[in-house]
Write an enzyme that holds these catalytic residues in place. Structure first.
Site: not given
Ligand code: CMC
Length: 432
Positions: A309, A367
């Site tokens: 998140h 989720d």
């Molecule tokens: N699985 C594996 N690696 C992950 C995941 C994951 N679900 N989420 C983040 N990472 C890694 C990512 O690869 C990155 O690694 P590095 O630093 O080596 O590049 C690091 O963690 C940080 O990720 P980010 O994409 O920069 O983080 P963010 O804050 O931009 O993204 C997120 C947040 C929710 C989009 C992401 O965690 C994600 O894609 N999760 C899966 C989708 C999901 O479950 N979304 C629902 C969110 S909760 C409901 C809502 O509010 O809508």
């Protein structure tokens, strides 16, 4: 605006030093007011994804991502999920305080009496292909409300703003249920005013005209909890979309339709559908480790859906309540040995103990469990995000109203760091 903290931040650039006021929050980080940065220093800030930007002042929802805490108007989400119910939470989000008994009765009455759709809207549904994703239908029909309810589109009239708000909260369940019914070729079921909000939604989804359908109160309670937990979540992508759309003084139905569109993406509200599809793809508990490794592979785009998140760097407090609700629902329905839940539990355990997930603070989010509950209730995965949308509608509206009523509100207009071609002269096609 909150009182200044008597602190200021100094920015020094090219030997010019300017001080900017700092404002303290009730909870959470203070902010540096950089509104005069461009006029005084000739530069913009650069923050793609808004990771360090407060886009507005708000009194509605607070999240402490490190502590895993979520407050609606100051009340912790677990207390509300345990003791309150969705329409009371709607009142709280919209008006700022919990209602007394008379206020609650009046509010429930107002919502209940707006649940029917304009009869002609049926033709709008029928214009879609049967295999349209229900989110596409919900997005289109919510946008179309501005064509059906002309008497509540003037955003400068507080009474019209109120009527539009009640209409959307009341009609979204009907719109979502009808999008579902249309996709499975069943007749639309009209709302029933003798049922509560969640039970009425389940009835419109699962009843058919030829026999009686009695909504189980435990399932209605689980549905109500899902709605409560999704009701608002601070300045997330869809809420910011609603605020940005509304900042141009677009009508509220158009703004909420924009929010629905933004919510649809798999990185946001689409994650509940993507999560269940992922659990099905994993298929058996013994393949969990393989998928956990895949999620860590830098050459593989795959992510564990339902994990991570932007704000929570601790257990999502909503996920804790969901986990408990998932168990109650599956126990009731006799599917306590559900394979998908077993995979979910194994995945949760492996991921929580895995160095990669620990170091990146990736915990299960809301989720992760909501999809399991919704499947047990009988919804296809395509309905998961529409249910998130109907639950979040009150949050979008509360935030939209707060913005419209904020005297410092201006049209949202971010700037940019331009890195394209420098100015150049047009060249005739023969000479290129
Ligand atoms: N699985 C594996 N690696 C992950 C995941 C994951 N679900 N989420 C983040 N990472 C890694 C990512 O690869 C990155 O690694 P590095 O630093 O080596 O590049 C690091 O963690 C940080 O990720 P980010 O994409 O920069 O983080 P963010 O804050 O931009 O993204 C997120 C947040 C929710 C989009 C992401 O965690 C994600 O894609 N999760 C899966 C989708 C999901 O479950 N979304 C629902 C969110 S909760 C409901 C809502 O509010 O809508």
């Amino acid at each position: 605006m909150t009182d200044s903290s008597n602190r200021s931040a100094t920015i020094i650039l090219d030997n010019k030093s300017v001080e900017f006021p700092v404002y303290d929050a009730v909870h959470g980080p203070s902010v540096i007011d950089i509104r005069k940065l461009y006029s005084q220093m000739g530069v913009f800030t650069y923050d793609p994804g808004y990771t360090s930007t407060g886009s507005c002042e708000s009194k509605i929802t607070f999240i402490d991502g490190d502590e895993g805490e979520l407050l609606y108007r100051g009340y912790p989400i677990d207390q509300l999920a345990e003791n309150s119910h969705y329409l009371e939470v709607c009142y709280l989000l919209l008006y700022g305080d919990l209602p007394n008994a008379a206020e609650l009765e009046d509010f429930e009455d107002r919502v209940t009496r707006h649940t029917m759709l304009h009869e002609q809207m049926q033709y709008f549904f029928r214009g879609f292909r049967r295999d349209a994703h229900p989110m596409a239908i919900v997005c289109g029909v919510v946008g179309a409300m501005s064509a059906f309810y002309h008497d509540s589109t003037d955003i400068n009239d507080p009474w019209q703003r109120e009527v539009a708000s009640i209409r959307m909260i009341a009609k979204l369940p009907t719109i979502c249920a009808w999008a579902f019914k249309y996709s499975i070729g069943q007749p639309f079921v009209y709302p029933r005013n003798d049922l509560d909000y969640a039970a009425n939604f389940l009835h419109m989804c699962f009843a058919v005209p030829c026999e009686e359908y009695i909504v189980d109160p435990i399932l209605a309670r689980a549905m109500d909890r899902i709605m409560t937990l999704h009701a608002d979540h601070e300045q997330n992508a869809s809420t910011s979309t609603v605020r940005l759309a509304g900042s141009s003084h677009a009508n509220p139905f158009a703004c909420v339709a924009a929010g629905v569109a933004s919510l649809w993406g798999p990185a946001h509200g689409g994650a509940n559908q993507a999560c269940l599809e992922m659990l099905r793809e994993i298929g058996t508990v013994d393949r969990v480790g393989e998928y956990v490794k895949k999620a860590q592979d830098p050459d593989d785009d795959f992510r564990l859906m339902g994990f991570g998140h932007r704000v929570y760097k601790n257990f999502d407090p909503r996920a804790k309540v969901m986990q408990q609700t998932a168990r109650e629902v599956l126990d009731l329905l006799g599917t306590g040995d559900n394979e998908v839940l077993k995979i979910a539990q194994a995945l949760e355990k492996v991921a929580l103990e895995d160095e990669y997930f620990i170091s990146k603070k990736l915990y299960p989010n809301v989720d992760f469990y909501s999809g399991i509950i919704l499947e047990a209730l009988g919804f296809p995965t395509s309905m998961f995000t529409p249910i998130f949308a109907l639950s979040r509608t009150v949050g979008w509206i509360a935030q939209w109203k707060e913005m419209i009523e904020d005297p410092v509100q201006k049209i949202g207009r971010p700037r940019q760091l331009y890195t394209g071609a420098p100015q150049r002269d047009y060249v005739d096609v023969e000479e290129r």
